[in-house]
Design a protein around this motif. Structure first.
Motif, PDB file in Angstrom:
ATOM      1  N   GLN A   5       0.805  -1.220   0.000  1.00  0.00           N
ATOM      2  CA  GLN A   5       0.000   0.000   0.000  1.00  0.00           C
ATOM      3  C   GLN A   5       0.839   1.271   0.000  1.00  0.00           C
ATOM      4  OE1 GLN A   5      -2.856  -0.060   3.262  1.00  0.00           O
ATOM      5  NE2 GLN A   5      -2.930  -2.301   3.202  1.00  0.00           N
ATOM      6  N   ILE A  49       3.856  -2.798   3.429  1.00  0.00           N
ATOM      7  CA  ILE A  49       4.821  -1.699   3.376  1.00  0.00           C
ATOM      8  C   ILE A  49       6.020  -2.132   2.532  1.00  0.00           C
ATOM      9  CG2 ILE A  49       6.327  -0.193   4.726  1.00  0.00           C
ATOM     10  CD1 ILE A  49       4.385  -0.545   7.075  1.00  0.00           C
ATOM     11  N   LEU A 102       1.056   3.121   7.984  1.00  0.00           N
ATOM     12  CA  LEU A 102      -0.234   2.787   7.391  1.00  0.00           C
ATOM     13  C   LEU A 102      -1.297   3.823   7.748  1.00  0.00           C
ATOM     14  CD1 LEU A 102      -0.178  -1.089   7.901  1.00  0.00           C
ATOM     15  CD2 LEU A 102       0.180   0.190   5.775  1.00  0.00           C
TER      16      LEU A 102
END
Length: 254
Positions: free
Chosen positions: A19, A46, A245
């Protein structure tokens, strides 16, 4: 233009569920490999890469970059030359935090501001100050390395290793000692991490990173010293994952 392959180190291929790309910037005298343990502990969401500064490890034959701002110029160009298809977060440890801040300013100027920045084990740029008028000799540099506990003990016993470690460390110490902070602010949020027993950065000094962002900041204090991040039992890697995140979630269109 510098080739990105010379500057960026990746230990695992980006996965389909990634992401965000986390770009890690090392401490003074440090190398990309100082983030291997961090990368190993982060989830596959990640995508982690680390910057390899000139003058160390496989780039030891190249001249080190003499100033924080010149280093930030070159890193920003590399990231702009090969942008990640994912949102980017910068993570800098010690000197690397100041470099990350300067890189973030340059990316923002080009319309590519990161989704967030994590400043680890570093006083805020507004507090940067020249601590000595004369360069440290080898004995002083080695003593500083021992006190910070960020160097493997075997390095101090191997003359050949010392001769590889000392030049980039001396360069980086001079770069940070002569750094004059920008008065500009970033818009991205900043996560501030620091050890509660850090001998060179106090919690109060770290908290003042809030002054260089309009995007808000959050301070987290962990047990440990200047290299709390990779001390046995550290919970900081999990905290990095959550913070990175959260930056992405906050920046995503609703």
């Amino acid at each position: 233009m510098d080739e990105p392959e010379r500057w960026l180190r990746r230990w695992w291929e980006r996965t389909d569920d990634a992401q965000v790309t986390l770009v890690c910037l090392p401490h003074a005298g440090g190398a990309a490999s100082s983030f291997v343990r961090v990368a190993r502990g982060l989830p596959s969401a990640i995508d982690t890469v680390a910057v390899q500064y000139p003058g160390r490890q496989d780039r030891h034959a190249e001249p080190a970059v003499p100033s924080v701002t010149a280093l930030a110029d070159r890193i920003a160009e590399v990231l702009l030359e090969r942008p990640s298809p994912l949102p980017t977060v910068l993570l800098g440890h010690s000197m690397g935090a100041v470099v990350a801040y300067e890189v973030a300013l340059r990316l923002a100027e080009r319309g590519a501001e990161p989704a967030g920045l994590i400043a680890s084990a570093a006083r805020a740029p507004v507090l940067m100050r020249r601590n000595r008028t004369d360069p440290a000799d080898d004995h002083e540099l080695l003593e500083e390395m021992r006190q910070l506990s960020g160097t493997e003990a075997m390095v101090f016993e191997d003359e050949k290793l010392l001769q590889l470690v000392l030049p980039p460390l001396r360069n980086d110490m001079t770069a940070i000692e002569t750094y004059v902070a920008s008065t500009a602010t970033v818009n991205c949020p900043i996560g501030v991490f620091v050890g509660d027993r850090d001998p060179v950065v106090t919690v109060q000094e770290a908290s003042r990173w809030s002054e260089v962002t309009t995007g808000g900041s959050r301070l987290q204090v962990f047990p440990g010293g200047h290299f709390y991040l990779t001390e046995p039992g550290s919970t900081a890697i999990g905290a990095i994952a959550r913070r990175v995140l959260s930056f992405v979630a906050a920046s995503s269109p609703r």
